[in-house]
Design an enzyme around this catalytic site. Sequence first.
Site, PDB file in Angstrom:
ATOM      1  N   LYS A  13       9.176   1.157  16.903  1.00  0.00           N
ATOM      2  CA  LYS A  13       8.073   1.786  17.824  1.00  0.00           C
ATOM      3  C   LYS A  13       7.311   0.929  18.620  1.00  0.00           C
ATOM      4  O   LYS A  13       6.943   0.906  19.750  1.00  0.00           O
ATOM      5  CB  LYS A  13       7.097   2.576  16.889  1.00  0.00           C
ATOM      6  CG  LYS A  13       7.616   3.768  16.071  1.00  0.00           C
ATOM      7  CD  LYS A  13       6.282   4.470  15.229  1.00  0.00           C
ATOM      8  CE  LYS A  13       5.670   3.579  14.657  1.00  0.00           C
ATOM      9  NZ  LYS A  13       6.248   3.286  13.283  1.00  0.00           N
ATOM     10  N   ARG A  88      -1.079   9.888  11.886  1.00  0.00           N
ATOM     11  CA  ARG A  88      -0.164   9.670  10.596  1.00  0.00           C
ATOM     12  C   ARG A  88       0.010  10.878   9.569  1.00  0.00           C
ATOM     13  O   ARG A  88       0.753  10.916   8.653  1.00  0.00           O
ATOM     14  CB  ARG A  88      -0.651   8.332   9.952  1.00  0.00           C
ATOM     15  CG  ARG A  88       0.308   7.689   9.298  1.00  0.00           C
ATOM     16  CD  ARG A  88       0.798   6.610  10.214  1.00  0.00           C
ATOM     17  NE  ARG A  88       1.337   5.423   9.601  1.00  0.00           N
ATOM     18  CZ  ARG A  88       1.194   4.170   9.986  1.00  0.00           C
ATOM     19  NH1 ARG A  88       0.796   3.968  10.980  1.00  0.00           N
ATOM     20  NH2 ARG A  88       1.833   3.244   8.970  1.00  0.00           N
ATOM     21  N   ARG A 160       4.410 -10.261   5.423  1.00  0.00           N
ATOM     22  CA  ARG A 160       3.205  -9.488   5.164  1.00  0.00           C
ATOM     23  C   ARG A 160       2.879  -8.968   3.683  1.00  0.00           C
ATOM     24  O   ARG A 160       4.110  -8.671   2.996  1.00  0.00           O
ATOM     25  CB  ARG A 160       2.997  -8.113   6.097  1.00  0.00           C
ATOM     26  CG  ARG A 160       2.352  -8.672   7.514  1.00  0.00           C
ATOM     27  CD  ARG A 160       2.679  -7.317   8.367  1.00  0.00           C
ATOM     28  NE  ARG A 160       2.488  -5.805   7.941  1.00  0.00           N
ATOM     29  CZ  ARG A 160       2.580  -5.009   8.843  1.00  0.00           C
ATOM     30  NH1 ARG A 160       3.027  -5.316   9.988  1.00  0.00           N
ATOM     31  NH2 ARG A 160       2.475  -3.932   8.419  1.00  0.00           N
ATOM     32  N   ARG A 171       5.096   2.709   1.345  1.00  0.00           N
ATOM     33  CA  ARG A 171       4.704   3.051   2.662  1.00  0.00           C
ATOM     34  C   ARG A 171       5.590   4.221   3.203  1.00  0.00           C
ATOM     35  O   ARG A 171       5.428   5.377   4.029  1.00  0.00           O
ATOM     36  CB  ARG A 171       4.927   1.811   3.435  1.00  0.00           C
ATOM     37  CG  ARG A 171       3.688   1.119   3.153  1.00  0.00           C
ATOM     38  CD  ARG A 171       3.492  -0.315   4.047  1.00  0.00           C
ATOM     39  NE  ARG A 171       3.710  -0.173   5.391  1.00  0.00           N
ATOM     40  CZ  ARG A 171       4.124  -1.237   6.250  1.00  0.00           C
ATOM     41  NH1 ARG A 171       4.820  -2.135   5.525  1.00  0.00           N
ATOM     42  NH2 ARG A 171       4.336  -0.940   7.408  1.00  0.00           N
TER      43      ARG A 171
HETATM   44  P1  AMP Z   1       1.840  -0.203  10.260  1.00  0.00           P
HETATM   45  O1  AMP Z   1       1.821  -1.576  10.488  1.00  0.00           O
HETATM   46  O2  AMP Z   1       1.432   0.872  11.394  1.00  0.00           O
HETATM   47  O3  AMP Z   1       2.768   0.436   9.373  1.00  0.00           O
HETATM   48  O4  AMP Z   1       0.254   0.201   9.763  1.00  0.00           O
HETATM   49  C1  AMP Z   1      -0.009  -0.779   8.277  1.00  0.00           C
HETATM   50  C2  AMP Z   1      -1.132  -0.147   7.279  1.00  0.00           C
HETATM   51  O5  AMP Z   1      -2.209   0.362   8.094  1.00  0.00           O
HETATM   52  C3  AMP Z   1      -0.485   1.292   6.804  1.00  0.00           C
HETATM   53  O6  AMP Z   1       0.297   1.134   5.720  1.00  0.00           O
HETATM   54  C4  AMP Z   1      -1.996   1.818   6.542  1.00  0.00           C
HETATM   55  O7  AMP Z   1      -2.532   1.306   5.293  1.00  0.00           O
HETATM   56  C5  AMP Z   1      -2.904   1.541   7.763  1.00  0.00           C
HETATM   57  N1  AMP Z   1      -2.477   2.626   8.785  1.00  0.00           N
HETATM   58  C6  AMP Z   1      -2.127   2.208   9.908  1.00  0.00           C
HETATM   59  N2  AMP Z   1      -2.260   3.374  10.713  1.00  0.00           N
HETATM   60  C7  AMP Z   1      -2.867   4.372  10.139  1.00  0.00           C
HETATM   61  C8  AMP Z   1      -3.406   5.787  10.145  1.00  0.00           C
HETATM   62  N3  AMP Z   1      -3.260   6.293  11.375  1.00  0.00           N
HETATM   63  N4  AMP Z   1      -4.072   6.292   9.174  1.00  0.00           N
HETATM   64  C9  AMP Z   1      -4.404   5.588   7.913  1.00  0.00           C
HETATM   65  N5  AMP Z   1      -4.012   4.338   7.784  1.00  0.00           N
HETATM   66  C10 AMP Z   1      -3.249   3.829   8.543  1.00  0.00           C
END
Ligand code: AMP
Length: 214
Positions: A13, A88, A160, A171
Amino acid sequence: MNLIILGPQGSGKGTQAKLLVEKWGLFYLEGGQILRDLSKGKTPLGEQIASFINKGELVPDQIMVDVLKTFLTEDNFKKGILFDGFPRNLSQAHLLDEELKNYQVVIDKVIFLNISFQESLKRLRARRSCPRCGQNYNLVTMPPKNDELCDKCGSQLTTRPDETGAVIKERLEIYQKETLPLVELYQQKGVLVEINGEQSVEAIHQEILKKISE
Ligand code: AMP
């Protein structure tokens, strides 16, 4: 034009979003990165956010929406916004709709980058980043030139905290349970554009451009 890019972790993405942002001068709203930046601050909000991220859980909807609202401005909507990592879940999608009404704008297209659970797992396990300069790598698709050292500054690459072992699975499971229902929602609204995410970066980019202009 306002867009959402949707897909499991590791679907590319971010890579595709950056190409579109560059091409169309959109405002890039990357939910995960905004939260990670906030989580580094030694504030009560930052610490609260970090506790969810480190467990691989979603940050509560109201916190997420309050944070994002600060980026939803007339100016950014004039450029057009590309949402990555938001919404999300269904509740965030409804909250977003409410916000969009205030600006009398809509989401024009939702790009769904589809890859399998196994592929997602493989790609996430191979992710590395440089703790010093922030450069990202993937040991499978975008490896550094020397071992696990940063090409730019030579630092030892790291993983990370939310991209190790059980947290990755958590996740991906949350994605399947909470985020995947958005595909149906946007399909019903007639704005979904589905793309096979297991192709080259360029092939995916071209397919997105073609399908968006249809
Ligand atoms: P990502 O790198 O986009 O996978 O985001 C990393 C982490 O940020 C996720 O595992 C969530 O803990 C938090 N996160 C990201 N986007 C959201 C969202 N829209 N709503 C809630 N938590 C989020």
